[in-house]
Design an enzyme around this catalytic site. Sequence first.
Site, PDB file in Angstrom:
ATOM      1  N   ASP A  11     -42.001  38.897  33.186  1.00 51.48           N
ATOM      2  CA  ASP A  11     -40.872  38.708  34.151  1.00 51.48           C
ATOM      3  C   ASP A  11     -40.278  37.370  34.334  1.00 51.48           C
ATOM      4  OD1 ASP A  11     -43.233  37.330  35.105  1.00 51.48           O
ATOM      5  OD2 ASP A  11     -42.987  37.938  37.156  1.00 51.48           O
ATOM      6  N   ASP A  15     -41.586  29.985  33.594  1.00 54.96           N
ATOM      7  CA  ASP A  15     -42.440  29.698  32.703  1.00 54.96           C
ATOM      8  C   ASP A  15     -42.630  30.905  31.450  1.00 54.96           C
ATOM      9  OD1 ASP A  15     -43.430  31.157  34.655  1.00 54.96           O
ATOM     10  OD2 ASP A  15     -45.607  30.759  34.483  1.00 54.96           O
ATOM     11  N   ASP A  16     -42.212  32.386  31.927  1.00 54.76           N
ATOM     12  CA  ASP A  16     -42.211  33.243  31.085  1.00 54.76           C
ATOM     13  C   ASP A  16     -41.156  32.913  29.808  1.00 54.76           C
ATOM     14  OD1 ASP A  16     -42.479  34.460  33.941  1.00 54.76           O
ATOM     15  OD2 ASP A  16     -42.972  36.155  32.770  1.00 54.76           O
ATOM     16  N   ASN A 159     -52.977  30.893  44.252  1.00 58.79           N
ATOM     17  CA  ASN A 159     -51.736  30.139  44.434  1.00 58.79           C
ATOM     18  C   ASN A 159     -50.815  30.580  45.338  1.00 58.79           C
ATOM     19  OD1 ASN A 159     -50.673  32.064  42.685  1.00 58.79           O
ATOM     20  ND2 ASN A 159     -49.824  30.804  41.380  1.00 58.79           N
ATOM     21  N   GLU A 165     -53.875  34.996  42.913  1.00 62.22           N
ATOM     22  CA  GLU A 165     -52.860  34.533  41.657  1.00 62.22           C
ATOM     23  C   GLU A 165     -51.570  35.374  41.935  1.00 62.22           C
ATOM     24  OE1 GLU A 165     -50.521  34.459  38.554  1.00 62.22           O
ATOM     25  OE2 GLU A 165     -52.056  35.945  38.741  1.00 62.22           O
ATOM     26  N   ASN A 167     -49.462  36.946  39.955  1.00 61.04           N
ATOM     27  CA  ASN A 167     -49.345  38.190  39.216  1.00 61.04           C
ATOM     28  C   ASN A 167     -50.369  39.360  39.605  1.00 61.04           C
ATOM     29  OD1 ASN A 167     -47.274  37.268  37.566  1.00 61.04           O
ATOM     30  ND2 ASN A 167     -48.628  36.422  35.950  1.00 61.04           N
ATOM     31  N   HIS A 235     -47.720  28.129  33.535  1.00 57.57           N
ATOM     32  CA  HIS A 235     -48.873  28.958  33.192  1.00 57.57           C
ATOM     33  C   HIS A 235     -48.668  30.027  32.199  1.00 57.57           C
ATOM     34  CE1 HIS A 235     -49.750  27.985  37.454  1.00 57.57           C
ATOM     35  NE2 HIS A 235     -48.463  28.268  37.809  1.00 57.57           N
TER      36      HIS A 235
HETATM   37  C1  BDR Z   1     -47.521  33.365  37.540  1.00 60.69           C
HETATM   38  O1  BDR Z   1     -46.770  33.775  38.738  1.00 60.69           O
HETATM   39  C2  BDR Z   1     -45.459  33.564  38.145  1.00 60.69           C
HETATM   40  O2  BDR Z   1     -44.922  32.972  39.078  1.00 60.69           O
HETATM   41  C3  BDR Z   1     -45.390  32.891  36.864  1.00 60.69           C
HETATM   42  O3  BDR Z   1     -44.378  33.485  36.004  1.00 60.69           O
HETATM   43  C4  BDR Z   1     -46.702  33.130  36.223  1.00 60.69           C
HETATM   44  O4  BDR Z   1     -46.745  34.173  35.458  1.00 60.69           O
HETATM   45  C5  BDR Z   1     -48.448  31.966  37.881  1.00 60.69           C
HETATM   46  O5  BDR Z   1     -49.298  32.677  39.137  1.00 60.69           O
HETATM   47 CA    CA Z   2     -44.629  35.470  34.726  1.00 60.46          CA
END
Ligand code: BDR
Ligand code: CA
Length: 307
Positions: A11, A15-16, A159, A165, A167, A235
């Site tokens: 997505d 970081d993707d 987070n 988390e 995802n 990540h």
């Molecule tokens: C994940 O959530 C997204 O915001 C980032 O791309 C990563 O895949 C980290 O919690």
């Molecule tokens: Ca991601």
Amino acid sequence: MTRTPVLIDCDPGIDDALAIALAAASPELELAGITTVAGNVGLAQTTANALALREFLDLGDVPVVPGCGRPLLRDRIHAVRVHGASGLGDAVLPAPLRAATEGHAAEFIVSTLRERPGEIVLVAVGPLTNVALAVRLEPRIVEWARQLVIMGGSSTRGNHNPAAEFNILTDPEAAAIVFTAGWTVRMVGLDVTLTARVTPQVLDRMRVLGRLSDLLVPCCEYYGAVAAEGGPALHDTCAVASVLEPSLLTWEPARVEVETFGRYTAGMTVTDFRAPRPNAEVATSMDVRRFWEIVLGAYSRLGSRLG
Ligand code: BDR
Ligand code: CA
């Protein structure tokens, strides 16, 4: 050199994007496709970003296939605050000239794994909606995938909220389907990804990579501006790095159950390291110095290639 084929479900997402860049930069990997899902931003935008990245990173005709625009059951949440309205922070890539491949990501995952049983590593770094749908469409993908690696969850913390988390929180029902499908999920979660921080020194090394810097630097600067102390954590890049070099991480067998009911804990990955029937290998630590050696070395080679 035998190359490991990887199919990235994502997505993008800052970081993707940096995870895709690592795959593009690594001759050890063959990118078999990119499938997109709604997550950090909406599906139209994650797909547009994947298409722009394909051309910017010179990925040739790697298929980009859009998938689910919302979670299986829940309303969509997003992470625009973290990734910006475009999903790529302040990076501005040239508009892509070529369109996405017809079809749906879930069907593409099934057909790609079916064509090459036992070969392809599926790397899922967004909400698990497409992967869950693919499992429901064709349960045998759990045998056909060489491995499933996800960035998601944690054995200790969240987070987006204290328990979950992003995802997994976005689509807990999809994550529950994926974790109970019968394969051993390699879980690269916050336990390790929060150690992969872009420090000022790392950022300086990203500044001298020619055209590639135009992606990396504005992405990381934007991400850093909203990140907690210590610099932004890459990540998703950890998940791709774990395919390149599995020994970067310590893996521990565990049973992971996804909470789908909790009022305060929905999306929590409840991790039992003593369970008799593990369904996951959970990354519990990472050699951060080696991680950066690998990632920055790969970016540096890609930077030279892109000019
Ligand atoms: C994940 O959530 C997204 O915001 C980032 O791309 C990563 O895949 C980290 O919690
Ligand atoms: Ca991601």
